[in-house]
Design a protein around this motif. Structure first.
Motif, PDB file in Angstrom:
ATOM      1  N   ARG A 378      29.473 -53.176 -28.254  1.00 51.44           N
ATOM      2  CA  ARG A 378      30.844 -53.519 -28.685  1.00 51.44           C
ATOM      3  C   ARG A 378      31.364 -54.737 -27.937  1.00 51.44           C
ATOM      4  O   ARG A 378      32.043 -55.591 -28.511  1.00 51.44           O
ATOM      5  N   ASN A 418      32.320 -47.990 -33.914  1.00 53.88           N
ATOM      6  CA  ASN A 418      32.372 -49.151 -34.822  1.00 53.88           C
ATOM      7  C   ASN A 418      31.298 -48.918 -35.877  1.00 53.88           C
ATOM      8  O   ASN A 418      30.244 -48.350 -35.568  1.00 53.88           O
ATOM      9  N   CYS A 492      36.331 -50.767 -37.166  1.00 47.60           N
ATOM     10  CA  CYS A 492      36.657 -50.096 -35.908  1.00 47.60           C
ATOM     11  C   CYS A 492      37.325 -48.776 -36.281  1.00 47.60           C
ATOM     12  O   CYS A 492      38.313 -48.770 -37.017  1.00 47.60           O
TER      13      CYS A 492
END
Ligand SMILES: Cc1cc2nc3c(=O)[nH]c(=O)nc-3n(C[C@H](O)[C@H](O)[C@H](O)COP(=O)(O)O)c2cc1C
Length: 792
Positions: A378, A418, A492
């Protein structure tokens, strides 16, 4: 420009305005024009800079450059005589020859009027100037529009030449109805009385049209198939003048909202009421039903329709339907307020199953979902997105950049999960049904999976934020994805504190919601009608929505100014403008009207054939390229104030290549010659006005708080002069200007051309659309639309 432009400009209003883009004080061209095309005057008119000159260095024009004479097609007897060769300007590089300042006004006796930035041009020939340098000057007076619309006046002709050194720019276009003499006792900033009785007692500056505005219906080319077609050709459909007392007639952009899919038709009825468009009463609708076009789009009559056999498949019951519509309505893109709570596997599974049931081209199910939880991954993604965010921020005009800085555009590090959604364009092999002609159907299908995911997540109480600040190839490499995949979405996902009622971008003032009625077309594009409603008359509807300035805010602004430690009127026009901004925004003090956008309308003119300008018609397209490349003075001013510039092709004679910032809205490739027939049809005039209206409302929906306008069109000061003559009653000789600096002979011819056109058409100023059609330009009509759209 018409419209209820509240012109309180305390200047003499009865002086005819000279339609002239006469030279202005030399303004150094801001930057190099991207195009190297050389606008080349076609006919010999003295004042044109001759050789290529660097834009940045305004050159004196070569007054008598001799160049080959250009024959003037169409200039038959008693038309203009071919211009004398000696005046022919030599080729000029665009960079050099920034089209001349549109608006110098050789009207020395023009009423002085506070003109902040304008510098009188004391000497004649100025070097290259851009068309738009004059633009802004002119605008300064126009800001009185409801939507803070500013008119950048136009020039159409590229080169400046010896223009009578005049001073400053034109006084604002002030609509006659509001013309007022300055009150002797109160020099500037005096509120003007308004008659018409529709504005409350509080004094105010800028009333919307004090009288009802009539928008004559167009002669319908063919009978309207839909009920409630506008009346007969000759009839005039009165558009109710806006009144504060009729709040229901009024709709401002702020009021616009789409109807929730589960809401009843109440909103639609209001919309119908709000427009004056032929009110449809259910009874009469029914009576007319047989004439209606089939709503299914087929031409088959009822007799040919398949006969239903048995009952239709059952719909959901009310509660189920309400739940479906609720999740659609309450789905939000979330970037703020995520929580770190983990997402249980079974919950994420339900969400992914919903995504996987999406429709897909040829049932190819081209999606894959890569679920990312690793903080390292991420972080890497966050870095990539941040780089693109910075690049985007740099590309923005200042006004937007300021707003953008405040926006959070991703929550990659704030969310526990995600998900990357991809599309495999090869899945299913070469014969995938439906993808043969339209390969883009593969990523579209994956986008539908995203929507399913988004909705299912909402039902689980999970927020989803879509991040599109990625260079796709970079992401593919960073995540080690197979190279043949398209990345469709980076999402997200996480639990959130709350789901906002409205899109976060709307809450931040970045954009507005466009109403459903703008996007539903009946049968043909442009015939906007919600199901069960008659087609909207965009012009009549727009005019009907124009409201007066808010009297209360206006009064407060005026009172506030009185309390300031300065002599009354000391700030000149600024006092008026600030009060108007209060009236427009309905708040005192008013917010700064930014971001702003400039819409430059471009079109060509058949009257060019009459030898009214030395510049060839192609210069219109060349200058459009210049505006789009950022090389015109207009761009320099826009950059200075942080405004965006877009160019609307409403009638350029040549095809323009697709370019960022260009809105292709061509009504026709140039008007016809007004000396031999009408410049355009009424329908075309109305279409061009509608282009302007749509441009205004689109720019406002995109979040702009101030609109500016201008135009580009070689030969358009001839049309401008004719328009001004009709609307002011002034003789063509008084209002025909030198444009880019034509010599006496050409001026005489131009004036004669205007005179002949007026004699031929005898336009009736009470019929503004007819006037535009007879002697106007597409860009003039579109500017009318922009002003009306901005004011509505
Ligand atoms: C294709 C697509 C890409 C998007 N990209 C971003 C993005 O990069 N950053 C962001 O903050 N929002 C992004 N969004 C969210 C939109 O801004 C959001 O959907 C829109 O403002 C409407 O708000 P709503 O979804 O809450 O109704 C994207 C939405 C879509 C459909």
């Amino acid at each position: 420009v018409p419209a209820g432009v509240p012109a309180e400009a305390p200047q003499a209003l009865d002086e005819p305005r000279v339609a002239d883009d006469a030279p202005e004080a030399p303004v150094p061209a801001p930057q190099e024009a991207p195009s190297s095309v050389a606008p080349e005057p076609a006919q010999g008119d003295a004042q044109v800079p001759d050789a290529p000159v660097a834009v940045a260095e305004p050159e004196a024009s070569a007054p008598e450059a001799s160049a080959p004479e250009v024959s003037v097609p169409g200039a038959a007897e008693p038309g203009p005589a071919p211009s004398p060769a000696p005046e022919q300007p030599a080729p000029v590089q665009v960079e050099a020859a920034q089209p001349a300042p549109p608006e110098a006004q050789p009207a020395p006796e023009e009423a002085p009027h506070p003109q902040p930035d304008v510098q009188p041009a004391p000497q004649p020939a100025q070097g290259p100037q851009s068309l738009m340098d004059a633009t802004m000057q002119q605008e300064q007076e126009q800001e009185q529009e409801e939507a803070a619309v500013v008119v950048a006046d136009g020039t159409a002709e590229p080169v400046v030449a010896h223009a009578p050194a005049t001073g400053a720019q034109e006084p604002a276009h002030v609509p006659a109805p509001v013309a007022q003499e300055p009150h002797p006792a109160q020099p500037v900033g005096q509120f003007l009385p308004v008659d018409g009785g529709q504005v409350p007692t509080t004094p105010h500056l800028a009333p919307t049209p004090p009288e009802a505005v009539l928008v004559p219906p167009e002669a319908a080319p063919e009978p309207e198939p839909v009920a409630a077609a506008p009346a007969a050709e000759e009839a005039v459909a009165p558009v109710p003048a806006p009144r504060e007392a009729d709040p229901e007639l009024v709709q401002s952009v702020d009021d616009l909202d789409t109807r929730g899919a589960d809401e009843d038709d109440h909103g639609a009825e209001e919309t119908a009421d709000a427009t004056e468009a032929p009110a449809v009463d259910p009874a009469s609708q029914e009576a007319l039903a047989p004439q209606e076009a089939p709503h299914d789009g087929s031409s088959a009559g009822p007799a040919e329709a398949p006969q239903p056999v048995g009952p239709a498949a059952p719909a959901y019951d009310d509660a189920e339907r309400a739940a479906v519509l609720k999740v659609m309505r309450e789905r939000r893109d979330i970037r703020n307020g995520f929580r770190s709570d983990p997402i249980p596997h079974e919950v994420l599974l339900r969400v992914l199953e919903a995504a996987h049931t999406a429709p897909s081209v040829g049932h190819s199910q081209p999606w894959d979902f890569v679920v990312i939880r690793s903080a390292d991954t991420r972080r890497a993604m966050h870095e990539l997105a941040t780089r693109q965010r910075d690049a985007y921020a740099k590309s923005l005009p200042k006004g937007r950049a300021k707003q953008f800085k405040e926006l959070k555009i991703e929550a990659i590090l704030d969310t526990p999960v995600n998900i990357v959604v991809t599309a495999d364009p090869t899945r299913g092999g070469r014969h995938t049904l439906g993808r043969h002609t339209q390969p883009q159907m593969a990523p579209y299908s994956s986008a539908l999976a995203v929507e399913n995911l988004w909705l299912a997540a909402r039902a689980e109480g999970l927020g989803v934020g879509w991040v599109s600040f990625f260079d796709e190839r970079e992401m593919v490499r960073a995540l080690g994805l197979p190279e043949h995949l398209d990345v469709v979405a980076y999402l997200c996902v996480g639990y959130v504190d709350e789901f906002p009622d409205e899109p976060e971008l709307m809450q931040a003032g970045w954009s507005k919601r466009r109403p459903l009625s703008w996007v539903v077309h009946e049968e043909t594009y442009g015939r906007r009608a919600l199901p069960g409603e008659a087609p909207h008359d965009l012009l009549a509807e727009t005019v009907a929505q124009i409201r007066p300035l808010d009297a209360k805010a206006l009064g407060e602004a005026w009172e506030r100014q009185k309390r300031m430690t300065k002599p009354a009127g000391a700030l000149g026009m600024l006092e008026i403008i600030s009060a108007q901004l209060s009236g427009l925004s309905r708040q005192c003090p008013p917010p700064i009207p930014e971001p702003a956008a400039v819409a430059v309308f471009a079109g060509d003119h058949g009257v060019h054939a009459q030898g009214v300008t030395p510049w060839p018609q192609e210069v219109t397209a060349q200058m459009v390229a210049n505006f789009l490349g950022g090389g015109a003075v207009c761009n320099a001013f826009a950059t200075q104030v942080g405004a965006e510039v877009c160019v609307v092709d409403v009638g350029v004679a040549t095809d323009l290549p697709a370019t960022p910032g260009l809105l292709p809205r061509k009504v026709r490739a140039g008007t016809s010659d007004m000396t031999t027939g009408t410049a355009m049809t009424r329908e075309e005039a109305k279409q061009a006005i509608e282009v302007g209206i749509e441009t205004a409302r689109d720019l406002v929906a995109a979040g702009n708080k101030a609109l500016l306008t201008g135009e580009m069109g070689i030969a358009n000061t001839t049309a401008s002069a004719a328009l001004i003559s009709v609307f002011t009653g002034a003789d063509p000789a008084e209002v025909t200007g030198r444009g880019t600096g034509i010599n006496d002979e050409t001026l005489a011819r131009k004036t004669e051309v205007v005179r002949r056109a007026l004699e031929l058409h005898q336009p009736d100023p009470a019929d503004p659309i007819g006037v535009l059609a007879a002697i106007g330009g597409f860009e003039h009509a579109a500017m009318v639309g922009l002003l009306l759209g901005g004011a509505s």
